[in-house]
Design a protein around this motif. Structure first.
Motif, PDB file in Angstrom:
ATOM      1  N   GLN A 263     -32.224 -20.073   3.766  1.00 31.69           N
ATOM      2  CA  GLN A 263     -31.778 -21.600   4.428  1.00 31.69           C
ATOM      3  C   GLN A 263     -31.555 -21.342   5.913  1.00 31.69           C
ATOM      4  OE1 GLN A 263     -30.083 -24.640   2.071  1.00 31.69           O
ATOM      5  NE2 GLN A 263     -30.596 -23.408   0.236  1.00 31.69           N
ATOM      6  N   TYR A 264     -31.709 -22.481   6.573  1.00 31.06           N
ATOM      7  CA  TYR A 264     -31.255 -22.536   8.103  1.00 31.06           C
ATOM      8  C   TYR A 264     -30.834 -23.837   8.284  1.00 31.06           C
ATOM      9  CZ  TYR A 264     -33.615 -17.897   9.093  1.00 31.06           C
ATOM     10  OH  TYR A 264     -34.092 -16.685   9.388  1.00 31.06           O
ATOM     11  N   LEU A 265     -29.743 -23.776   9.416  1.00 34.11           N
ATOM     12  CA  LEU A 265     -29.177 -24.963   9.764  1.00 34.11           C
ATOM     13  C   LEU A 265     -29.836 -25.198  11.382  1.00 34.11           C
ATOM     14  CD1 LEU A 265     -25.360 -24.566   8.797  1.00 34.11           C
ATOM     15  CD2 LEU A 265     -27.338 -26.428   8.158  1.00 34.11           C
ATOM     16  N   VAL A 266     -30.494 -26.103  11.573  1.00 34.64           N
ATOM     17  CA  VAL A 266     -30.870 -26.442  12.977  1.00 34.64           C
ATOM     18  C   VAL A 266     -30.062 -27.537  13.462  1.00 34.64           C
ATOM     19  CG1 VAL A 266     -32.876 -26.982  14.347  1.00 34.64           C
ATOM     20  CG2 VAL A 266     -33.225 -25.663  12.295  1.00 34.64           C
ATOM     21  N   ALA A 267     -29.422 -27.263  14.522  1.00 35.14           N
ATOM     22  CA  ALA A 267     -28.810 -28.437  15.253  1.00 35.14           C
ATOM     23  C   ALA A 267     -29.102 -28.624  16.384  1.00 35.14           C
ATOM     24  CB  ALA A 267     -27.208 -27.837  15.285  1.00 35.14           C
ATOM     25  N   PHE A 268     -29.290 -29.832  16.891  1.00 40.42           N
ATOM     26  CA  PHE A 268     -29.707 -30.478  18.264  1.00 40.42           C
ATOM     27  C   PHE A 268     -28.671 -30.920  18.890  1.00 40.42           C
ATOM     28  CE2 PHE A 268     -33.841 -30.314  16.126  1.00 40.42           C
ATOM     29  CZ  PHE A 268     -34.692 -29.624  17.168  1.00 40.42           C
ATOM     30  N   ARG A 269     -28.473 -30.819  20.190  1.00 44.79           N
ATOM     31  CA  ARG A 269     -27.220 -31.256  21.152  1.00 44.79           C
ATOM     32  C   ARG A 269     -27.886 -32.162  22.163  1.00 44.79           C
ATOM     33  NH1 ARG A 269     -25.231 -27.180  18.388  1.00 44.79           N
ATOM     34  NH2 ARG A 269     -23.013 -27.439  17.484  1.00 44.79           N
ATOM     35  N   GLY A 270     -27.681 -33.600  22.359  1.00 41.63           N
ATOM     36  CA  GLY A 270     -27.894 -34.223  23.471  1.00 41.63           C
ATOM     37  C   GLY A 270     -26.916 -34.748  24.411  1.00 41.63           C
ATOM     38  N   ARG A 271     -26.954 -36.149  24.589  1.00 46.75           N
ATOM     39  CA  ARG A 271     -25.994 -36.639  25.300  1.00 46.75           C
ATOM     40  C   ARG A 271     -25.672 -38.183  24.703  1.00 46.75           C
ATOM     41  NH1 ARG A 271     -27.424 -35.545  30.552  1.00 46.75           N
ATOM     42  NH2 ARG A 271     -28.479 -37.351  30.860  1.00 46.75           N
ATOM     43  N   ALA A 272     -24.441 -38.605  24.509  1.00 48.73           N
ATOM     44  CA  ALA A 272     -24.150 -39.784  23.775  1.00 48.73           C
ATOM     45  C   ALA A 272     -24.330 -41.012  25.028  1.00 48.73           C
ATOM     46  CB  ALA A 272     -22.838 -39.834  23.331  1.00 48.73           C
ATOM     47  N   ALA A 273     -24.617 -42.157  24.544  1.00 47.92           N
ATOM     48  CA  ALA A 273     -24.754 -43.295  25.449  1.00 47.92           C
ATOM     49  C   ALA A 273     -24.880 -44.514  24.751  1.00 47.92           C
ATOM     50  CB  ALA A 273     -26.009 -43.044  26.414  1.00 47.92           C
ATOM     51  N   HIS A 274     -24.628 -45.620  25.477  1.00 47.55           N
ATOM     52  CA  HIS A 274     -24.868 -46.959  24.535  1.00 47.55           C
ATOM     53  C   HIS A 274     -26.535 -47.327  24.709  1.00 47.55           C
ATOM     54  CE1 HIS A 274     -24.531 -51.017  23.424  1.00 47.55           C
ATOM     55  NE2 HIS A 274     -23.204 -50.987  23.318  1.00 47.55           N
ATOM     56  N   PRO A 275     -26.947 -47.796  23.439  1.00 44.71           N
ATOM     57  CA  PRO A 275     -28.378 -47.857  23.657  1.00 44.71           C
ATOM     58  C   PRO A 275     -28.822 -48.789  24.202  1.00 44.71           C
ATOM     59  CG  PRO A 275     -27.318 -48.237  21.406  1.00 44.71           C
ATOM     60  CD  PRO A 275     -26.170 -47.728  22.271  1.00 44.71           C
ATOM     61  N   THR A 276     -27.808 -49.780  24.644  1.00 42.21           N
ATOM     62  CA  THR A 276     -28.352 -50.941  25.427  1.00 42.21           C
ATOM     63  C   THR A 276     -27.806 -50.958  26.843  1.00 42.21           C
ATOM     64  OG1 THR A 276     -26.775 -52.488  24.394  1.00 42.21           O
ATOM     65  CG2 THR A 276     -29.017 -52.568  23.750  1.00 42.21           C
ATOM     66  N   GLY A 277     -26.700 -50.579  26.905  1.00 41.14           N
ATOM     67  CA  GLY A 277     -25.936 -50.631  28.156  1.00 41.14           C
ATOM     68  C   GLY A 277     -26.457 -49.604  29.053  1.00 41.14           C
ATOM     69  N   ASN A 278     -26.555 -48.487  28.597  1.00 42.93           N
ATOM     70  CA  ASN A 278     -26.871 -47.345  29.608  1.00 42.93           C
ATOM     71  C   ASN A 278     -27.812 -46.439  28.903  1.00 42.93           C
ATOM     72  OD1 ASN A 278     -24.935 -46.431  28.180  1.00 42.93           O
ATOM     73  ND2 ASN A 278     -24.165 -44.820  29.659  1.00 42.93           N
ATOM     74  N   PRO A 279     -29.040 -46.948  28.278  1.00 45.85           N
ATOM     75  CA  PRO A 279     -29.951 -46.050  27.468  1.00 45.85           C
ATOM     76  C   PRO A 279     -30.553 -44.804  28.217  1.00 45.85           C
ATOM     77  CG  PRO A 279     -30.880 -48.295  28.002  1.00 45.85           C
ATOM     78  CD  PRO A 279     -29.530 -48.449  28.487  1.00 45.85           C
ATOM     79  N   THR A 280     -30.689 -44.833  29.229  1.00 49.92           N
ATOM     80  CA  THR A 280     -31.303 -44.006  30.188  1.00 49.92           C
ATOM     81  C   THR A 280     -30.451 -42.759  30.261  1.00 49.92           C
ATOM     82  OG1 THR A 280     -30.647 -44.921  32.288  1.00 49.92           O
ATOM     83  CG2 THR A 280     -32.878 -45.567  31.321  1.00 49.92           C
ATOM     84  N   GLU A 281     -29.235 -42.987  30.231  1.00 47.64           N
ATOM     85  CA  GLU A 281     -28.223 -41.839  30.192  1.00 47.64           C
ATOM     86  C   GLU A 281     -28.307 -41.017  28.944  1.00 47.64           C
ATOM     87  OE1 GLU A 281     -26.676 -40.863  33.115  1.00 47.64           O
ATOM     88  OE2 GLU A 281     -28.098 -42.814  33.844  1.00 47.64           O
ATOM     89  N   GLY A 282     -28.724 -41.444  27.861  1.00 45.71           N
ATOM     90  CA  GLY A 282     -28.501 -40.834  26.744  1.00 45.71           C
ATOM     91  C   GLY A 282     -29.764 -39.767  26.326  1.00 45.71           C
TER      92      GLY A 282
END
Length: 389
Positions: A168-187
């Protein structure tokens, strides 16, 4: 040799009720992986009373043990499984595996009286996912062993196991948090990346070779619907017919995850979770010997049905280093399945009670053969070398 077989039969008959009492006690008091303290106390107590030298805490595992009688080579090992499934108890019949291995060790030692080698009972915890045998192999517990003999209760009478490799494998993705309507392009949506990996794995699954399989679940998908997930994690179970094919499949998963990360602007880590189970390599010459002995009890074993795979087990890790057998002997009908409440009941049924002494006798007779026949041992080792080539 026939006189030895007769003595084995007599010893089994003498111990049959006591062995069923052990199987029943384990069944009534199930303990899960790495917590099998009462099972270990019961089994080691029986072995110590018979004069076996018992060592607990094998390989640094609190619920592992070895019990030895006799000395020197050759050495026959009986792996004992005794962990139960959470919520289902002994729905894989490990109570019967433990009682059979215990009985075979006691009977073989009683018949041979310490002459001609060593009888080794190996307490192997946590077969259901923890990989006790794999850890013991790495710690050298099976070094110097000439054969590892065990059986598994099931719904088929099969001379050999069709056990695949798995990890078994754990696959973890990391991105960047943001508000989905306030500043969606930052996420940067880590969950979207994980979902895309599931899509890629689904497409991959359509062109995998026979016996290869990937199944995934989401273990973390975010914290709130009004936050673009900055972290997402999935757990993926991989299976393949051989350990080499499993390595190839794991590399495909890693490549897919890295490709998704590149495409989505995330970063990714891919880490093995837990112990890898290797595929089972059957010792044909020893399996045939076991099947012949079991046939005398009226149980005829056949080759496994093509294309039917019975999961994975850490006995595979043993079988890559030591000639090993892992036949299946039915304790319920072929329309059933293990890991079910019905199978848990079957593991304490009258049919199981009849199967247990037959299996103990066949295991002990096979052990007598191994310990007394240098040519048989040579052919078993040669067979292992061929499967490893």
């Amino acid at each position: 040799m026939s006189s030895l077989y007769q003595r084995v039969r007599e010893e089994v008959a003498r111990r049959a009720e006591a062995l069923w009492a052990v199987a029943s006690a384990l069944h009534a008091d199930p303990e899960t992986a790495f917590a099998e303290h009462r099972a270990v106390a019961l089994l080691t107590g029986e072995l110590e009373r018979a004069g076996f030298e018992v060592r607990r805490g094998t390989a640094g595992l609190p619920t592992a043990f070895t019990a030895r009688a006799g000395r020197g080579r050759p050495v026959v090992a009986f792996p004992l499984e005794y962990d139960a499934l959470p919520g289902l108890g002994h729905a894989c019949g490990h109570n019967l595996i433990a009682a059979a291995g215990l009985g075979a060790a006691l009977v073989t030692d009683a018949v041979l009286g310490g002459a001609g080698g060593t009888v080794l009972a190996v307490g192997t915890p946590a077969e259901e996912g923890g990989g006790g045998k794999a850890l013991e192999v790495e710690a050298g517990v099976f070094d110097g062993v000439d054969a590892a003999l065990m059986f598994h209760p099931g719904v088929y009478d099969w001379a050999r196991a069709t056990l695949t490799a798995q990890e078994q494998y754990l696959v973890a993705f990391r991105g960047r948090a943001a508000h989905p309507t306030g500043n969606p392009t930052e996420g940067i949506d880590a969950l979207a990346a994980l979902i895309e990996l599931f899509n890629v794995v689904s497409a991959l699954g359509r062109r995998l070779p026979e016996g290869s399989h990937v199944q995934g679940i989401v273990t973390h998908g975010g914290t709130a619907t009004n936050i673009v997930p900055e972290f997402a994690e999935g757990r993926f179970g991989l299976r393949a017919l051989t350990t080499a094919a499993l390595d190839d499949l794991a590399e495909r998963l890693r490549t897919a995850a890295e490709g998704v990360a590149l495409a989505t602007g995330t970063t990714v880590t891919v880490e093995r979770a837990g112990v890898r189970y290797e595929h089972f390599r059957d010792s044909t010459v020893l399996s045939e010997r076991f099947a012949g002995h079991l046939d005398r009890a009226g149980i005829t074993l056949t080759p496994p049905a093509p294309g039917v795979y019975l999961g994975s087990s850490d006995i595979g890790n043993v079988s890559g280093r030591v000639p090993a057998i892992h036949p299946f002997v039915a304790v319920m009908g072929a329309d059933g399945s293990d890991h079910t409440p019905e199978f848990a009941r079957a593991a304490a049924s009258e049919r199981a009670r009849r199967v247990l002494p037959a299996v103990v006798e066949a295991l002990a007779c096979t052990a007598v053969d191994v310990l007394g026949d240098e040519n048989l041992r040579g052919r078993a080792w040669e067979g292992l070398r061929r499967t490893a080539a």
